[in-house]
Write a protein that holds these residues in place. Structure first.
Motif, PDB file in Angstrom:
ATOM      1  N   ASN A  83       0.824  -1.208   0.000  1.00  0.00           N
ATOM      2  CA  ASN A  83       0.000   0.000   0.000  1.00  0.00           C
ATOM      3  C   ASN A  83       0.864   1.267   0.000  1.00  0.00           C
ATOM      4  N   LEU A  84       1.745   1.328  -0.966  1.00  0.00           N
ATOM      5  CA  LEU A  84       2.680   2.447  -1.045  1.00  0.00           C
ATOM      6  C   LEU A  84       1.950   3.755  -1.355  1.00  0.00           C
ATOM      7  N   ILE A  85       2.477   4.826  -0.786  1.00  0.00           N
ATOM      8  CA  ILE A  85       1.931   6.161  -0.993  1.00  0.00           C
ATOM      9  C   ILE A  85       3.051   7.067  -1.511  1.00  0.00           C
ATOM     10  N   PRO A  86       2.715   8.196  -2.118  1.00  0.00           N
ATOM     11  CA  PRO A  86       3.761   9.075  -2.669  1.00  0.00           C
ATOM     12  C   PRO A  86       4.802   9.504  -1.631  1.00  0.00           C
ATOM     13  N   GLU A  87       4.378   9.613  -0.390  1.00  0.00           N
ATOM     14  CA  GLU A  87       5.324  10.016   0.661  1.00  0.00           C
ATOM     15  C   GLU A  87       6.386   8.964   0.949  1.00  0.00           C
ATOM     16  N   ASP A  88       6.213   7.781   0.414  1.00  0.00           N
ATOM     17  CA  ASP A  88       7.228   6.735   0.572  1.00  0.00           C
ATOM     18  C   ASP A  88       8.363   6.877  -0.446  1.00  0.00           C
ATOM     19  N   THR A  89       8.232   7.797  -1.356  1.00  0.00           N
ATOM     20  CA  THR A  89       9.283   8.017  -2.344  1.00  0.00           C
ATOM     21  C   THR A  89      10.570   8.427  -1.644  1.00  0.00           C
ATOM     22  N   ALA A  90      11.621   7.636  -1.864  1.00  0.00           N
ATOM     23  CA  ALA A  90      12.884   7.868  -1.170  1.00  0.00           C
ATOM     24  C   ALA A  90      13.919   6.892  -1.702  1.00  0.00           C
ATOM     25  N   VAL A  91      15.154   7.102  -1.306  1.00  0.00           N
ATOM     26  CA  VAL A  91      16.198   6.102  -1.504  1.00  0.00           C
ATOM     27  C   VAL A  91      16.226   5.229  -0.249  1.00  0.00           C
ATOM     28  N   TYR A  92      16.159   3.935  -0.464  1.00  0.00           N
ATOM     29  CA  TYR A  92      16.110   2.977   0.640  1.00  0.00           C
ATOM     30  C   TYR A  92      17.454   2.274   0.766  1.00  0.00           C
ATOM     31  N   TYR A  93      17.906   2.165   2.011  1.00  0.00           N
ATOM     32  CA  TYR A  93      19.206   1.579   2.299  1.00  0.00           C
ATOM     33  C   TYR A  93      19.056   0.436   3.297  1.00  0.00           C
ATOM     34  N   CYS A  94      19.877  -0.573   3.143  1.00  0.00           N
ATOM     35  CA  CYS A  94      20.002  -1.567   4.201  1.00  0.00           C
ATOM     36  C   CYS A  94      21.368  -1.398   4.851  1.00  0.00           C
ATOM     37  N   ALA A  95      21.446  -1.854   6.087  1.00  0.00           N
ATOM     38  CA  ALA A  95      22.693  -1.751   6.832  1.00  0.00           C
ATOM     39  C   ALA A  95      22.727  -2.845   7.887  1.00  0.00           C
ATOM     40  N   VAL A  96      23.910  -3.300   8.225  1.00  0.00           N
ATOM     41  CA  VAL A  96      24.046  -4.350   9.233  1.00  0.00           C
ATOM     42  C   VAL A  96      25.164  -3.990  10.201  1.00  0.00           C
ATOM     43  N   ARG A  97      25.093  -4.581  11.368  1.00  0.00           N
ATOM     44  CA  ARG A  97      26.178  -4.444  12.326  1.00  0.00           C
ATOM     45  C   ARG A  97      26.260  -5.687  13.184  1.00  0.00           C
ATOM     46  N   SER A  98      27.431  -6.008  13.629  1.00  0.00           N
ATOM     47  CA  SER A  98      27.609  -7.110  14.564  1.00  0.00           C
ATOM     48  C   SER A  98      27.177  -6.614  15.928  1.00  0.00           C
ATOM     49  N   GLY A  99      26.140  -7.203  16.443  1.00  0.00           N
ATOM     50  CA  GLY A  99      25.606  -6.734  17.702  1.00  0.00           C
ATOM     51  C   GLY A  99      24.123  -6.984  17.745  1.00  0.00           C
ATOM     52  N   ARG A 100      23.561  -6.687  18.874  1.00  0.00           N
ATOM     53  CA  ARG A 100      22.167  -7.061  19.079  1.00  0.00           C
ATOM     54  C   ARG A 100      21.210  -6.080  18.418  1.00  0.00           C
ATOM     55  N   TYR A 101      21.504  -4.782  18.506  1.00  0.00           N
ATOM     56  CA  TYR A 101      20.570  -3.764  18.048  1.00  0.00           C
ATOM     57  C   TYR A 101      21.139  -2.939  16.891  1.00  0.00           C
ATOM     58  N   CYS A 102      20.248  -2.280  16.187  1.00  0.00           N
ATOM     59  CA  CYS A 102      20.677  -1.324  15.168  1.00  0.00           C
ATOM     60  C   CYS A 102      21.122  -0.031  15.830  1.00  0.00           C
ATOM     61  N   LYS A 103      21.853   0.721  15.082  1.00  0.00           N
ATOM     62  CA  LYS A 103      22.277   2.057  15.485  1.00  0.00           C
ATOM     63  C   LYS A 103      21.927   3.018  14.360  1.00  0.00           C
ATOM     64  N   PRO A 104      22.117   4.310  14.553  1.00  0.00           N
ATOM     65  CA  PRO A 104      21.925   5.228  13.420  1.00  0.00           C
ATOM     66  C   PRO A 104      22.745   4.787  12.214  1.00  0.00           C
ATOM     67  N   PHE A 105      22.266   5.116  11.039  1.00  0.00           N
ATOM     68  CA  PHE A 105      22.812   4.587   9.800  1.00  0.00           C
ATOM     69  C   PHE A 105      24.325   4.709   9.735  1.00  0.00           C
TER      70      PHE A 105
END
Length: 121
Positions: A83-105
């Protein structure tokens, strides 16, 4: 190395699934995150899957529409966007880190180059 794919131009209400293939790092003990950036705005965290396979969706604007998933055997992470909307227009990135939680990009250990999603009629 992270390589995203699956972006493109879709109409409002349609769906896309983004993929992110990870090499050089096992996902078994990694937290994986999806982020997006609208031109001229800051980067937003969409979803984080902790290394205990628990998913947290951060952006209120995508709750109920976006889900994240990971396939450790294929070393691939996914972002299902419905159910994409125009406001979803963006560049999408994935990222990983060794550890339990995500951090800022910028604090994630490995970051992809991004894939563009455009939602327009």
């Amino acid at each position: 190395q992270l390589v995203e794919s699956g972006g493109g131009l879709v109409q409002p209400g349609e769906s896309l699934r983004l993929s992110c293939v990870v090499s050089g790092l096992s996902l078994d003990r990694a937290a994986v995150g999806w982020f997006r950036q609208v031109p001229g705005k800051g980067r937003e965290e969409i979803s984080c899957i902790t290394n205990e396979d628990s998913t947290s969706v951060f952006a209120d604007s995508v709750k109920g529409r976006f889900t994240g998933a990971r396939n450790n055997a294929e070393n691939t992470v996914y972002l299902q966007m419905n159910n994409l909307i125009p406001e979803d227009t963006a560049v999408y990135y994935c990222a990983v880190r060794s550890g339990r939680y995500c951090k800022p990009f910028d604090a994630m250990d490995y970051r992809g180059e991004g894939t563009l999603v455009t939602v327009s009629s």
